[in-house]
Design a protein around this motif. Sequence first.
Motif, PDB file in Angstrom:
ATOM      1  N   ALA A   1      11.197  24.692 -34.712  1.00  0.00           N
ATOM      2  CA  ALA A   1      10.419  25.224 -35.841  1.00  0.00           C
ATOM      3  C   ALA A   1       8.936  24.982 -35.608  1.00  0.00           C
ATOM      4  N   HIS A   2       8.136  25.895 -36.089  1.00  0.00           N
ATOM      5  CA  HIS A   2       6.671  25.796 -36.017  1.00  0.00           C
ATOM      6  C   HIS A   2       6.145  26.020 -37.421  1.00  0.00           C
ATOM      7  N   GLU A   3       4.960  25.453 -37.693  1.00  0.00           N
ATOM      8  CA  GLU A   3       4.387  25.668 -39.018  1.00  0.00           C
ATOM      9  C   GLU A   3       2.910  26.006 -38.905  1.00  0.00           C
TER      10      GLU A   3
ATOM     11  N   ALA B   1       3.970  28.643 -26.996  1.00  0.00           N
ATOM     12  CA  ALA B   1       5.153  28.449 -26.154  1.00  0.00           C
ATOM     13  C   ALA B   1       5.984  29.720 -25.964  1.00  0.00           C
ATOM     14  N   TYR B   2       5.751  30.712 -26.805  1.00  0.00           N
ATOM     15  CA  TYR B   2       6.580  31.925 -26.754  1.00  0.00           C
ATOM     16  C   TYR B   2       5.714  33.179 -26.683  1.00  0.00           C
TER      17      TYR B   2
ATOM     18  N   GLU C   1       1.825  23.406 -33.458  1.00  0.00           N
ATOM     19  CA  GLU C   1       1.279  24.378 -32.488  1.00  0.00           C
ATOM     20  C   GLU C   1       1.723  25.781 -32.904  1.00  0.00           C
ATOM     21  N   PRO C   2       0.861  26.779 -32.733  1.00  0.00           N
ATOM     22  CA  PRO C   2       1.330  28.133 -33.058  1.00  0.00           C
ATOM     23  C   PRO C   2       2.476  28.536 -32.133  1.00  0.00           C
TER      24      PRO C   2
ATOM     25  N   ALA D   1      12.501  34.800 -33.795  1.00  0.00           N
ATOM     26  CA  ALA D   1      11.628  33.923 -34.587  1.00  0.00           C
ATOM     27  C   ALA D   1      11.556  34.455 -36.011  1.00  0.00           C
ATOM     28  N   LYS D   2      11.999  33.641 -36.957  1.00  0.00           N
ATOM     29  CA  LYS D   2      11.965  34.065 -38.366  1.00  0.00           C
ATOM     30  C   LYS D   2      10.741  33.447 -39.033  1.00  0.00           C
TER      31      LYS D   2
END
Length: 352
Positions: free
Chosen positions: A99-101, A32-33, A27-28, A61-62
């Motif tokens: 983490a997100h991808e 959620a943020y 999920e992008p 968020a990096k």
Amino acid sequence: MSRRRLDSRSGLSAGLLGETQTPISSEPLESAYEVTGELGRGKFAVVKRCMEKTTGKVFAAKFLRKRRRGRDCRAEVIHEMAVLEMARNNPRVVNLYGAHETDHDVVLVLEYAAGGEIFDHCVSEELLPEAQITRLIRQTLEGVHHLHQSNLVHLDLKPQNILLTSLAPPGDIKIVDFGLARRLGTAGELREILGTPEYVAPEVLNYEPITTATDLWSVGVIAYMLVTGESPFAGDDKQETYLNVSQVNVDYSREAFSRVSELAVDFIRKLLVKAPEDRPSAAECLSHPWLWYQPLCLSPEPVAIRSVRERSCGTKWAAPLEDKENFLDSPHAHAKRSRLDEETSAAGDGDF
Ligand code: ADP
Ligand code: MG
């Protein structure tokens, strides 16, 4: 000094960790943020402040680019995540929450360090009082000691990668940026061209084996910068910087150190030595008297450099500030007063 060119893959693939436990959401991040301002950026990453919609909690968020110089670098991004996981119980290391991808990036959701970089305290007109500096160096050494106990070396310790939990008064330190970190002993001897010229140890420049002592050199550089407001090896160009590092050409003049005790010079001198085996370990550094004593006439507030240099503080000492056992057992120019951010990050640059 001769320049060396390396195949961009020769060093970087060595010793990368491939296993992670943190689930990577497809999920992008924005689902959620709420992503707000930018906190910092490097060559391949942007760090943004974000707020979790359900809790209102703030994170950093990096965004790490997976493709770099036309090459798939996902393995390196996963490695950074894996190192953060290995350091999870180290209270001096920033925590990884998730983490997100996406197609382009892996986004690491990190604990937010609201106080910014200690770099800002190295270039400020008002340097920190000595007792604050020793507190920050102690905490940095605790973090480094903990990493080294897990056979991890950071290899990119510099004032931009040591953050604070709050700005005023300065909070606790959090070590960030594990992109160049490595686990020792996994891929034989580690000899890589890593780091930022101003902050790297002579053995890195000389392509000699990298050990935990390599990080201790950087701690010496950080201490020097917090104390003097100057970068000890920064030259007018890269070549001069390399020469300064390899000759350990450091200014220990009374002028540069007039605002601090002689113990500060002794501490830094012990770290900025050419032979890695002659540098003390992080644990040994933690018992250096500079880190446990406080000048009696120290002002609680940051003091303008000029006024401190004009004032004679002498070297009278009070009792130790805290019980050092607690720390070791914890679980866990204006030179160049500009941002000298020429990262010679990783072998890929081939600049050495
Ligand atoms: P790079 O690998 O590009 O150097 P870093 O992880 O060092 O990336 O992050 C770049 C900058 O972003 C840091 O120097 C710092 O200013 C800011 N930053 C990074 N992580 C955080 C964090 N957890 N909280 C607040 N700011 C951060
Ligand atoms: Mg960084």
